[in-house]
Write an enzyme that holds these catalytic residues in place. Structure first.
Site, PDB file in Angstrom:
ATOM      1  N   GLY A 284      17.744   7.043  -8.907  1.00  0.00           N
ATOM      2  CA  GLY A 284      16.471   7.760  -8.837  1.00  0.00           C
ATOM      3  C   GLY A 284      16.304   8.610 -10.083  1.00  0.00           C
TER       4      GLY A 284
ATOM      5  N   HIS B  41      16.204  14.575  -2.735  1.00  0.00           N
ATOM      6  CA  HIS B  41      16.832  15.055  -3.981  1.00  0.00           C
ATOM      7  C   HIS B  41      15.795  15.082  -5.119  1.00  0.00           C
ATOM      8  CE1 HIS B  41      20.269  14.809  -7.060  1.00  0.00           C
ATOM      9  NE2 HIS B  41      19.211  14.456  -7.775  1.00  0.00           N
ATOM     10  N   GLU B  42      15.014  14.004  -5.217  1.00  0.00           N
ATOM     11  CA  GLU B  42      14.003  13.925  -6.292  1.00  0.00           C
ATOM     12  C   GLU B  42      12.871  14.927  -6.078  1.00  0.00           C
ATOM     13  OE1 GLU B  42      15.070  12.412  -8.636  1.00  0.00           O
ATOM     14  OE2 GLU B  42      16.433  10.945  -7.755  1.00  0.00           O
TER      15      GLU B  42
ATOM     16  N   CYS C  14      23.853  13.778  -9.707  1.00  0.00           N
ATOM     17  CA  CYS C  14      22.587  13.942 -10.423  1.00  0.00           C
ATOM     18  C   CYS C  14      22.809  13.627 -11.890  1.00  0.00           C
ATOM     19  CB  CYS C  14      22.083  15.375 -10.267  1.00  0.00           C
ATOM     20  SG  CYS C  14      20.486  15.663 -11.067  1.00  0.00           S
TER      21      CYS C  14
HETATM   22  O1  GNR Z   1      21.722   8.351  -9.452  1.00  0.00           O
HETATM   23  C1  GNR Z   1      21.648   9.198  -8.564  1.00  0.00           C
HETATM   24  N1  GNR Z   1      22.392   9.055  -7.434  1.00  0.00           N
HETATM   25  C2  GNR Z   1      22.211   9.826  -6.294  1.00  0.00           C
HETATM   26  C3  GNR Z   1      23.184   9.762  -5.302  1.00  0.00           C
HETATM   27  C4  GNR Z   1      23.050  10.505  -4.144  1.00  0.00           C
HETATM   28  C5  GNR Z   1      21.948  11.298  -3.969  1.00  0.00           C
HETATM   29  C6  GNR Z   1      20.985  11.396  -4.953  1.00  0.00           C
HETATM   30  C7  GNR Z   1      21.111  10.664  -6.105  1.00  0.00           C
HETATM   31  S1  GNR Z   1      19.881  10.751  -7.314  1.00  0.00           S
HETATM   32  C8  GNR Z   1      20.812  10.405  -8.755  1.00  0.00           C
HETATM   33  C9  GNR Z   1      19.914  10.320  -9.969  1.00  0.00           C
HETATM   34  C10 GNR Z   1      19.221  11.645 -10.186  1.00  0.00           C
HETATM   35  O2  GNR Z   1      19.738  12.578 -10.732  1.00  0.00           O
HETATM   36  N2  GNR Z   1      18.018  11.766  -9.741  1.00  0.00           N
HETATM   37  O3  GNR Z   1      17.367  12.950  -9.855  1.00  0.00           O
HETATM   38 NI    NI Z   2      18.880  14.464  -9.843  1.00  0.00          NI
END
Ligand code: GNR
Ligand code: NI
Length: 173
Positions: free
Chosen positions: A46, A137-138, A95
């Protein structure tokens, strides 16, 4: 399409509140293409626009990234949470803006969101599993919140200290 540099914490730009997109036009779609390409290259599942320095409410997610299956991109523009389950569960998160750190974060298991898709069409969906975790999270990124902001002050300060040290080492390398 272009691969853009991802901003690493601690950085004030990651704290900026993202603004709604007025209209999903070709320029926004080009930006979404670049964010998706950046996410694939990182690699991550993401990415929010603010992580490449653009304070617009744009999120791309592809849970298939890094898996041995076909690309399955999802685009979320101007997402709004309409409902969250009372039930929560801890999931391990990482992240791209907080490289090399992972921890369990408690979040609602299910969410109902509305948003605009790649075509600018309004969608409403109930999400669970990794897609729910990842979108939450996003959506935190759109509010200037990182997953480490959900950890204890002590854990967060240790992580930020290590990130600062890593950035310093990189500067002098
Ligand atoms: O790549 C990503 N893996 C992930 C794993 C568990 C919960 C959230 C994420 S998002 C992250 C990429 C990212 O930083 N998105 O903002
Ligand atoms: Ni992130």
């Amino acid at each position: 399409m272009a691969i853009l540099p991802i901003i690493i914490a601690p950085d004030r730009r990651l704290k900026v509140i993202s603004q709604p997109v007025a209209q999903v036009d070709d320029e926004i779609r080009r930006l979404m293409d670049d964010i998706l390409e950046t996410m694939y290259a990182a690699p991550g599942i993401g990415l929010a626009a603010i992580q490449v320095g653009v304070a617009k409410q744009i999120i791309v997610i592809d849970l298939a990234n890094g898996e041995d299956r076909e690309r399955d991109p999802h685009y979320f523009v101007n997402p709004k949470t309409l409902w969250t389950s009372e039930e929560t569960a801890p999931q391990r998160e990482g992240c791209l803006s907080v490289p090399d750190f992972y921890d369990e974060i408690d979040r609602p298991i299910k969410v109902v969101v509305d948003y605009l898709d790649y075509d600018g069409t309004k969608q409403e969906r109930e999400l669970d599993g990794t897609l729910s975790t990842c979108l939450q999270h996003e959506m935190d990124h759109l509010k200037g919140i990182l997953f480490i902001d959900h950890l204890s002050r002590l854990k967060r300060s240790i992580i930020l200290k290590k990130l600062r040290k890593a950035q310093k080492l990189k500067q002098t390398a």
